[in-house]
Design an enzyme around this catalytic site. Sequence first.
Site, mmCIF file in Angstrom:
data_model
loop_
_atom_site.group_PDB
_atom_site.id
_atom_site.type_symbol
_atom_site.label_atom_id
_atom_site.label_comp_id
_atom_site.label_asym_id
_atom_site.label_seq_id
_atom_site.Cartn_x
_atom_site.Cartn_y
_atom_site.Cartn_z
ATOM 1 N N GLN A 36 8.229 -41.283 75.528
ATOM 2 C CA GLN A 36 7.473 -42.253 76.333
ATOM 3 C C GLN A 36 8.092 -42.375 77.726
ATOM 4 O OE1 GLN A 36 7.367 -46.573 75.679
ATOM 5 N NE2 GLN A 36 5.134 -46.457 75.602
ATOM 6 N N TYR A 39 4.439 -53.053 82.887
ATOM 7 C CA TYR A 39 5.392 -52.252 83.669
ATOM 8 C C TYR A 39 4.655 -51.548 84.823
ATOM 9 C CZ TYR A 39 8.455 -53.578 79.874
ATOM 10 O OH TYR A 39 9.178 -54.333 78.984
ATOM 11 N N ARG A 50 -0.586 -44.901 77.142
ATOM 12 C CA ARG A 50 -0.665 -46.232 76.520
ATOM 13 C C ARG A 50 -1.121 -47.234 77.575
ATOM 14 N NH1 ARG A 50 3.679 -49.670 72.680
ATOM 15 N NH2 ARG A 50 2.041 -50.026 71.153
ATOM 16 N N GLY A 63 5.426 -50.531 64.412
ATOM 17 C CA GLY A 63 6.625 -50.797 65.195
ATOM 18 C C GLY A 63 7.729 -51.434 64.371
ATOM 19 N N ARG A 64 7.747 -52.787 64.345
ATOM 20 C CA ARG A 64 8.862 -53.503 63.713
ATOM 21 C C ARG A 64 9.167 -53.073 62.280
ATOM 22 N NH1 ARG A 64 6.366 -58.914 66.051
ATOM 23 N NH2 ARG A 64 4.564 -57.537 65.808
#
Length: 347
Positions: A100, A179, A226, A316-317
């Site tokens: 990424q 971002y 993304r 994810g988590r």
Amino acid sequence: MTKSLFENVSLNSDITLSNRILMAPLTRCMADDDLVPTQQMADYYAKRADAGLIISEATIIRADGQGYPNTPGIFTAEQIQGWQRVTHAVHNKGGKIFLQLWHTGRVAHPHFYNGDTVLAPSALKVEGTVPRMRELEYITPTPLSVCQIEQLVKDYAQAASNAIDAGFDGVEIHGANGYLIDQFLHYDSNHRDDEYGGNPENMSRFALSVLDAVSERIGANRTALRISPGAYFNVLPDARDRKVFDYLLSELSDRHLAYLHIGVFDDSLEFDYLDGRVSDYVRKNYPHTLVGVGGFSADTGLAAINQNRFDLLAIGRPFIANPDYISKVQQGDELVSYNDDMLKELI
Ligand code: FNR
Ligand code: 8K6
């Protein structure tokens, strides 16, 4: 026909995944002080190589893109070599891994790169302080000149080429979560009045320029993106953003990306200006391979896939808490629940 999580999925003529579960990109702040990936990181990723695709933690394309401690880079020879260790370890176990590509824009902090400026679309600072380093307050960024924007586009392309040299199967451009790229796409963070701001076409120009430069360098089949149409992190929502993403998605529909990935923490969140969930909005406006994410289990993710809400599921988590997430799901074993304390070490 009913879809299964555990079946091959071909993204294009170059890339076939062995199942529909992707490991979501997860910042772990564990690179060494030169931002080089370590052997421990290689072990961590290799343990998760049975994911259909691993997306690496966000990795900065150049020094002034850094906003958190010890996030890895992909702009020095040592960093490329460090990543080679990771990609070899994953490939040796039969896995696939994308890198990424990240620049944090106004969420960067000069503390990390001994600089004195932070670059972003406009001189609009993000309120608050760097997570877990509360003494570091965010500063007002310097608006990027057109020349600096053009240089950034080149730097993304170079970073993508470095990723291929490091052995990655492709790259995911981080255009999400507030971002740098996302800062151009929202009215809250983009007040420019030149060809990079003011209307949907201009606000999408930087994202599309990066995408096109990266695709040209390494091939569209190996390039993914993304995005966060719903502003939820580092940027505030603005109803006018809808038209920006309508335009961006229409442009993306004509490009042949490996996949498009939604950037959201919780996919049950609804945004008025998107008429509901981000995933449903993107599905309506983008006809190709879509990755859903945000609060799913394997069961709820599979149900969403079979409702045709998206094609692939990023987790994810639960992947932080369970290195053996895939085999546990396959065998119906109980999963360990995630908690934030688990961020302190790589298991
Ligand atoms: C994240 N997320 C994230 N997203 C991203 O695009 N790049 C990144 O580097 C990170 N880093 C990161 C670190 C940590 C500790 C968390 C918890 C999250 C967001 C992540 O990819 C994902 O979208 C969310 O975690 C939601 O999915 P789950 O966890 O509900 O499956
Ligand atoms: C050891 C330092 C840890 C620094 C953590 C940086 C992690 C960045 C990843 C961002 C995760 C997204 C969280 C989004 C929460 C939004 C809730 C609405």
